[in-house]
Design a protein around this motif. Structure first.
Motif, short mmCIF file in Angstrom:
data_model
loop_
_atom_site.label_atom_id
_atom_site.label_comp_id
_atom_site.label_asym_id
_atom_site.label_seq_id
_atom_site.Cartn_x
_atom_site.Cartn_y
_atom_site.Cartn_z
N LYS A 129 -20.46 -1.23 -0.10
CA LYS A 129 -20.49 -2.38 -1.00
C LYS A 129 -19.11 -3.02 -1.05
N ALA A 130 -19.08 -4.31 -1.30
CA ALA A 130 -17.81 -5.03 -1.43
C ALA A 130 -17.80 -5.80 -2.73
N ASP A 131 -16.68 -5.76 -3.41
CA ASP A 131 -16.46 -6.59 -4.59
C ASP A 131 -15.74 -7.84 -4.09
N PHE A 132 -16.49 -8.91 -3.92
CA PHE A 132 -15.93 -10.12 -3.32
C PHE A 132 -14.95 -10.83 -4.25
N ASP A 133 -14.92 -10.45 -5.54
CA ASP A 133 -13.92 -11.00 -6.44
C ASP A 133 -12.54 -10.38 -6.17
N LEU A 134 -12.53 -9.15 -5.65
CA LEU A 134 -11.28 -8.47 -5.33
C LEU A 134 -10.84 -8.69 -3.88
N CYS A 135 -11.79 -8.87 -3.00
CA CYS A 135 -11.51 -8.94 -1.56
C CYS A 135 -10.65 -10.16 -1.23
N GLU A 136 -9.58 -9.91 -0.47
CA GLU A 136 -8.71 -10.99 0.00
C GLU A 136 -8.89 -11.23 1.49
N SER A 137 -9.88 -10.59 2.09
CA SER A 137 -10.17 -10.73 3.53
C SER A 137 -8.95 -10.42 4.38
N ASN A 138 -8.27 -9.32 4.04
CA ASN A 138 -7.11 -8.90 4.81
C ASN A 138 -7.51 -8.41 6.20
N GLY A 139 -8.74 -7.97 6.36
CA GLY A 139 -9.24 -7.57 7.67
C GLY A 139 -8.92 -6.16 8.08
#
Length: 63
Positions: free
Chosen positions: A4-14
């Motif tokens: 699962k991903a919390d897209f509010d936290l994700c900065e797409s650092n990769g």
């Protein structure tokens, strides 16, 4: 096991994409895409390492 991903936290650092490009990707707008939400048993430990490497703690595992 599901990723699962919390897209509010994700900065797409990769970081996750670099570690498991068959499971994670970045779309054309640099947003994280989970390609395989359901992870096979034999990759359980690998996915724990990927989740633990997320710099923003945006990834989690749901058993």
């Amino acid at each position: 096991m599901k990723i699962k991903a919390d897209f509010d936290l994700c900065e797409s650092n990769g970081v996750c994409v670099g570690m498991a490009p068959d499971v994670f990707d970045l779309d054309d707008d640099d947003y994280l895409v989970i390609l395989q939400e359901d992870v096979p048993e034999e990759r359980r430990e690998e996915m724990r390492q990927v989740v633990g490497s997320c710099p923003k703690s945006a990834l989690s595992i749901e058993e």
